[in-house]
Write a protein that holds these residues in place. Structure first.
Motif, mmCIF file in Angstrom:
data_model
loop_
_atom_site.group_PDB
_atom_site.id
_atom_site.type_symbol
_atom_site.label_atom_id
_atom_site.label_comp_id
_atom_site.label_asym_id
_atom_site.label_seq_id
_atom_site.Cartn_x
_atom_site.Cartn_y
_atom_site.Cartn_z
ATOM 1 N N HIS A 81 0.706 -1.320 -0.056
ATOM 2 C CA HIS A 81 -0.029 0.075 -0.003
ATOM 3 C C HIS A 81 1.000 1.321 -0.014
ATOM 4 C CE1 HIS A 81 -3.405 -2.427 1.651
ATOM 5 N NE2 HIS A 81 -2.602 -3.197 2.048
ATOM 6 N N VAL A 87 2.450 -5.874 3.521
ATOM 7 C CA VAL A 87 1.772 -6.953 4.405
ATOM 8 C C VAL A 87 2.189 -8.353 3.932
ATOM 9 C CG1 VAL A 87 -0.514 -7.463 5.250
ATOM 10 C CG2 VAL A 87 0.070 -5.206 4.615
ATOM 11 N N VAL A 118 3.548 -6.575 9.325
ATOM 12 C CA VAL A 118 3.382 -5.450 8.670
ATOM 13 C C VAL A 118 4.659 -4.460 8.575
ATOM 14 C CG1 VAL A 118 2.038 -3.036 8.704
ATOM 15 C CG2 VAL A 118 0.796 -5.060 9.062
ATOM 16 N N VAL A 144 -4.497 -2.454 8.155
ATOM 17 C CA VAL A 144 -4.259 -3.033 6.793
ATOM 18 C C VAL A 144 -4.346 -4.453 6.899
ATOM 19 C CG1 VAL A 144 -3.018 -0.877 6.231
ATOM 20 C CG2 VAL A 144 -1.673 -3.112 7.438
#
Length: 411
Positions: A67, A78, A146, A170
């Motif tokens: 992201h 992730v 993450v 996320v």
């Protein structure tokens, strides 16, 4: 610095950590190449297009969901483990400082007035290589990792922006534990240091403007001199620290700039003080932020002047979770060897926006020594110096510590 006798890790011999340091050494060419690329092309603030592109390139081909930020130039990777479980967050900050580099390094900054003087280039490189190590060990992970590549740590509230944009959401599960490493030239290369509880201070910058009445310097009785009032405030504010704050609550108040007047024969109408406040508890911080304007207003009134007080929001105290900090030491002993772990006795009075993450998630910050070879750590140019230089041989220790933390938490 305080050196403590090596302590054996209860995790010694744990097969999860076997070979991690060797694997990090094998990745050293990639780690160093990324670090030097970033060092040559540093960027400041919240928008870091070159840095963001370099991170995205380094993560390319790994089994990650990636992201990028909406309002800031962040990157989040992730990694889903082979089985469901908790979520671990690892951070590397990315931004540089407004400083002209004077190290003489072959890969010195090519950007005028900008330098990676706090080692954030090393943080990014270590985290990217840790992502590669963990992606290769995905079958050992029960949970999610993450990877937080953060802009704007140097006073731009980057961590807060990332939290506002959903950093902790996320993954499929909330973040359970978090770790950030920070390199330092003032510790022996490859040595990891942390502590339970407060590890870095809160920080507030403030400005006090004193207004009097200008006049001729030969006739001060016909003026109201704000310089005299300002001078009285400087000493009085130090007394506030010693008389309103417990001796067991470290607090630093520094007036770093005094500005008034234009020449020797004019009493100016205004004077200005600018300073910083550092504390290790939010209670001391609140007390001082109330006392500074109160004391200055009273002193100003005694001199026939008035004041205004402005303060920035500032970073909170960075507080390590006790259990996580102790666990980081155990993990590092098992991964790096006990000789490479030296717990901190005292916190630092610098500040970090990692504090915002630690307000929401149990976690820790740890420091990684990278003093250049042949240099006494006490004599090494410090972080934020135009001459600071970090020993790259320490980087595999950071890479393997990041990876070991995730493997331990997601066992």
């Amino acid at each position: 610095m305080t050196n403590q006798a090596p302590t054996a890790s209860p995790l010694a011999g744990d097969p999860r950590f076997s070979g991690l340091l060797d694997a990090a050494h094998a990745l050293q060419p990639k780690t160093v190449a990324l670090r030097r690329q970033l060092h040559q092309h540093p960027e400041q603030g919240l928008e870091l297009p070159l840095t963001q592109a370099a991170v995205l390139s380094a993560l390319e081909g790994l089994d990650l969901r990636v992201h990028t930020g909406q309002k800031v130039g962040s990157v989040i990777g992730v990694l889903e483990g082979a089985r469901p479980g908790p979520t671990v967050l690892l951070r590397g900050d990315m931004d540089a400082l407004p400083l002209q580099e004077d190290t003489g390094l072959a890969f010195a900054s090519q950007t005028e007035g900008t330098m990676h003087a706090c080692g954030h280039d090393t943080h990014v490189a270590m985290l990217a290589s840790a992502a590669r190590l963990l992606a290769e060990r995905r079958d050992q992970l029960a949970g999610t990792v993450v990877f937080m590549f953060q802009p704007g740590e140097e006073g731009h509230y980057g961590a807060k922006f990332m939290l506002d944009e959903g950093l902790l959401d996320v993954a499929d599960r909330p973040v359970d534990k978090a770790l950030a490493l920070h390199i330092t030239s003032k510790e022996t290369s490859g040595v990891l240091r942390s502590r339970p509880g407060p590890i870095m201070a809160s920080a507030n910058s403030f400005t006090i403007r004193i207004t009097g009445k200008g006049g001729h310097a030969s006739n001060p009785s016909d003026a109201v001199d704000p310089v005299v009032a300002a001078a009285a405030m400087v000493g009085a504010l130090q007394t506030v620290v010693t008389r309103r704050i417990s001796v067991f609550e470290p607090t630093v108040l520094t007036i770093a700039r005094i500005s008034a007047g234009t020449t020797s024969n004019i009493i100016p109408e205004t004077a200005e003080l600018e300073g910083t406040l550092r504390t290790l508890s939010e209670a001391s911080r609140a007390t001082m932020l109330a006392e500074i304007p109160r004391v200055c207003a009273q002193i100003a009134a005694a001199h026939g002047c008035t004041t205004t007080f402005e303060v920035d929001a500032g970073y909170p105290v960075t507080v390590n979770d006790d259990e996580v900090a102790d666990r980081v030491h155990d993990i590092a002993r098992a991964t790096l060897g006990s000789m490479h772990v030296n717990p901190m006795t005292n916190p630092l009075m610098g500040a970090e926006d990692w504090s915002y993450v630690l307000q929401r998630v149990p976690g820790a910050m740890a420091f990684l020594g990278a003093c250049p070879p042949g240099v006494d750590p006490d004599e090494a140019a410090p972080n934020h110096s135009n001459r600071v230089h970090f020993d790259e041989s320490a980087l595999p220790h950071g890479v393997s510590t990041y990876a070991a933390f995730a493997l331990d938490m997601l066992r």
